[in-house]
Design an enzyme around this catalytic site. Sequence first.
Site, PDB file in Angstrom:
ATOM      1  NE  ARG B 128      -1.939   1.368   3.141  1.00 14.95           N
ATOM      2  CZ  ARG B 128      -2.519   1.792   4.296  1.00 14.95           C
ATOM      3  NH1 ARG B 128      -2.711   0.658   5.173  1.00 14.95           N
ATOM      4  NH2 ARG B 128      -0.934   2.137   5.347  1.00 14.95           N
ATOM      5  CB  SER B 160      -4.326  -3.421   7.566  1.00 13.34           C
ATOM      6  OG  SER B 160      -3.277  -2.263   8.206  1.00 13.34           O
ATOM      7  CE  LYS B 352       8.456   5.406   7.880  1.00  8.64           C
ATOM      8  NZ  LYS B 352       7.884   3.783   7.991  1.00  8.64           N
ATOM      9  N   GLY B 415       5.528   0.737  11.428  1.00  7.46           N
ATOM     10  CA  GLY B 415       4.047   0.527  12.511  1.00  7.46           C
ATOM     11  C   GLY B 415       3.297   1.730  12.656  1.00  7.46           C
ATOM     12  NE  ARG B 495      -3.694   5.926   6.379  1.00  6.34           N
ATOM     13  CZ  ARG B 495      -3.098   5.395   6.370  1.00  6.34           C
ATOM     14  NH1 ARG B 495      -2.544   4.911   7.733  1.00  6.34           N
ATOM     15  NH2 ARG B 495      -2.260   5.727   5.468  1.00  6.34           N
TER      16      ARG B 495
END
Lengths: 522, 522
Positions: B128, B160, B352, B415, B495
């Site tokens: 994603r 997710s 990253k 995360g 989002r």
Amino acid sequence: MAPVACALLVFSTHASTASGVPSALVSRALGWANTNGVQMSPQPGSFVHAPLSLSPFPLSADGFARARALAPIFNELVEAVASDPEWLLGVLEATLESDPFTGRLARVLREATRAGPEAQPLHLGIHRSDYMLDEPARADGGGYEPARLLQIELNTIASSFGCLSARISQLHAYVCAVAPADVAAVLDGPAAAELAAGAELPSNAALEMLPDALAAAHAAYIAQVAGAPSAGAPPAGAPPVVVFVVQPGERNVADQRLLELALWERHGVQAVRCTLAELAAGAQLRDGPAHPNGSPRPCLWVGGREVAVAYFRAGYSPDDYPTEAEWAARLAIERSAAVKCPTVAYQLAGTKKVQQVLAEPGALERFVPSAEHAAALRATFAGLFSLQTDDEYEAALRLTRADEDGYVLKPQREGGGNNIYGRDAAARLAAMRAGEREGYILMERIRPRARRLALARNNEACITEAVCELGVFGVFLGGGGQPALLNRAAGHLLRAKPLGTDEGGVAAGFAVLSSPLLERGI
Amino acid sequence: MAPVACALLVFSTHASTASGVPSALVSRALGWANTNGVQMSPQPGSFVHAPLSLSPFPLSADGFARARALAPIFNELVEAVASDPEWLLGVLEATLESDPFTGRLARVLREATRAGPEAQPLHLGIHRSDYMLDEPARADGGGYEPARLLQIELNTIASSFGCLSARISQLHAYVCAVAPADVAAVLDGPAAAELAAGAELPSNAALEMLPDALAAAHAAYIAQVAGAPSAGAPPAGAPPVVVFVVQPGERNVADQRLLELALWERHGVQAVRCTLAELAAGAQLRDGPAHPNGSPRPCLWVGGREVAVAYFRAGYSPDDYPTEAEWAARLAIERSAAVKCPTVAYQLAGTKKVQQVLAEPGALERFVPSAEHAAALRATFAGLFSLQTDDEYEAALRLTRADEDGYVLKPQREGGGNNIYGRDAAARLAAMRAGEREGYILMERIRPRARRLALARNNEACITEAVCELGVFGVFLGGGGQPALLNRAAGHLLRAKPLGTDEGGVAAGFAVLSSPLLERGI
């Protein structure tokens, strides 16, 4: 590639919970349930899985077919009884003092009847007739007596769990396909053999037929208004809605939401949820276009929307009417041109007292012209005993003394959770004052066959012995002496009750939702 | 009929909550969400609605199309980087000391690479790529600068919210159809105008394409085994499964269950959920039929079932590896013949540090042969600054001193929830010890355009100003230098983050799930 250094152990193929239920079965069943809305809401906005069985529950294929075939006949019986308010009010007369709630409903019916002809000739019934199979073990110890299909009660208001039950049928089809060995492991031998031999898991059409029934009533209402002589141009603005009359803080909201969303998805019909208190504060009657015979049409409006159908999922318990405002709302709805599901007369036709009177010789035949139909209904009536006269009360006392554990004492009013069983019933009956007796009827206790059941409740699984209660939904749209627009069976509910649990309510936490595994006796 | 005596008041058409959000919109949106599995699980077995927006969020149609078009190119980039472990390990070398977790993953990659050729040449990517539109207000106060689509990060493990996002698109289509006036009332003017003019609410194919990708990998695995020279008769017993490697007590379990059930319903492929600890205790490698070239095929087995695909929804955080047992399980899976989603190399390609090195001049071109593709990717790279050398660190200090609020400090590991923003980033950077610097990169801060947003969180609704972050899913199945079997965009995630909330995590409670209302600028 070099051998892998890390020595890993092997899972046991059937890892089980402490209760002996395969943990994979619990995980799959609850995962499916929570993903598909099979939940209860213990607090508003918070959800847990509904109490459910982890596998389908064995049920006689013949009993299931017979119960389904009775649905249209019971639908017609309710319509016939409700169309005779004088008979209905006469039957209930004796219970009014001991059961003020039924008395108040009868008053609403009297007031509405006195006001003139019904503003809405069509009645929508979403009934659920509940049965158990009486199948006592044979006295000689060899197997069971031939099964009798016996009616427990006929629910004519707020018949619930249809949509959740349809989901449970899908859930059981899923676990039987994805984990057949786990399912077989929790069934008893005969049921596992039937499953292996391809026993039918009947599909449950409630999730289609219940919304279709609401939509049919909605469409009939709109057709009436469009055909009215003074209608003129169709009204601008949003189309009429279906109002779901609900309890505040409803635990079983998922069942209602499934119905509301299916009504929208299948028919584009909007539903609005209101409590009786909200309707008392916010509903209004406005004159709509007159009926073809010139009589007025008092249309129900709420939140700026005309109400085509008032569908009650509340109103069956005294707790739903804490003040006079809720009674005023109920009366306004009853007098309105909205299609009611149910009318007050339909609700009263489902009382225990009516059930008991219809069981008396000749009573049923007043309302069911076909002798064949009347016989089919009567065959499902367990022994029902009135407590109205002193003679009846004395006769009931003799029955319970002769078989202390053989009867159930049922209050007239609806809602579940108030039945008194066996020895408690005998003791309560013996201690009853004269004024109380009319509020109850005595019923023969049914001895269903117990089967092995794996269930999950509050995220815990266990295996127990259980019996089942079958509910068959029936939908009916008709009235005014015209042929019915809709009259059919409309899905089912199978509740499994662990032995020693006398009450049948799923919402009350006593029973679990299940689905039938149809046994033909292989 | 006589006029009705009870005087009932009228609801206001748009009854609102205290926050100004129409209460009917909240009720419909949350009712739909809870009925369709759009939930989080704060405690195991207990559910509440997922944080969500009550209406779609306005997004540039052009930006959305560009982001979708990049998905297959990013998929190929990940495959190319992962296929060059020497380059990958070299790039990560400098961060290993300051980031022990990435270091340990690199060690797993080294060990697996040293052991010989991959036991499974195919890699499944469910990536994603997350973007924001940089659209600062114009200095002259008139409108906004032309939008730049800038990548925030590329998630190559446990990406997710795809399935929940697909449900949110359905939810927003529902509320826009059933309550268009309520939706328009909570949008800002330009968005309401676009909606009224028929703006597109794009469908979200994640609920089909993500399970289809897992099924394609499953099918490819079975085809390999069936085609193996020493395979002989197909093995008896249950077919291979997809293992979902999950965290214990996962809050976002609904998203995973939707995927698991769609995999079963669309393809009849079974999934099994296991934590890394459970795999450590219960998984096993067994020799399967050899590869066509004769090399061994160490097959992964768990719970008596062969594993075709290991799909990680855990393993991206040090917390997922509390003991050596979890690392041993990860290594065993990596060495097995199961198709991994992702491999350790895929996971490392998403760090990253790799993102930052690829942004350096010429680096991207090593892996992307098409100059056009490389330019398209590079156009989405915001300013990324390494802190590895003293010179780089001094340059970064100068940047943050010149524009204290203009940068984000990002840790290498994945995360969410650990980024440091604006002045905090400048202060943290200034206080950083030499050994820490390699664990971070500095990134230009993006200035998205804020819009009006109605959201619901914890059963409470409010209206606020918010910005959005667009994630585009990409699925890839390929490897071993062969043409890809699957390479496409596969749905999206939008989002919305209330202003002043710097972190993007929905699970962490900072953002809400939304869906795009595509604006074309009417």
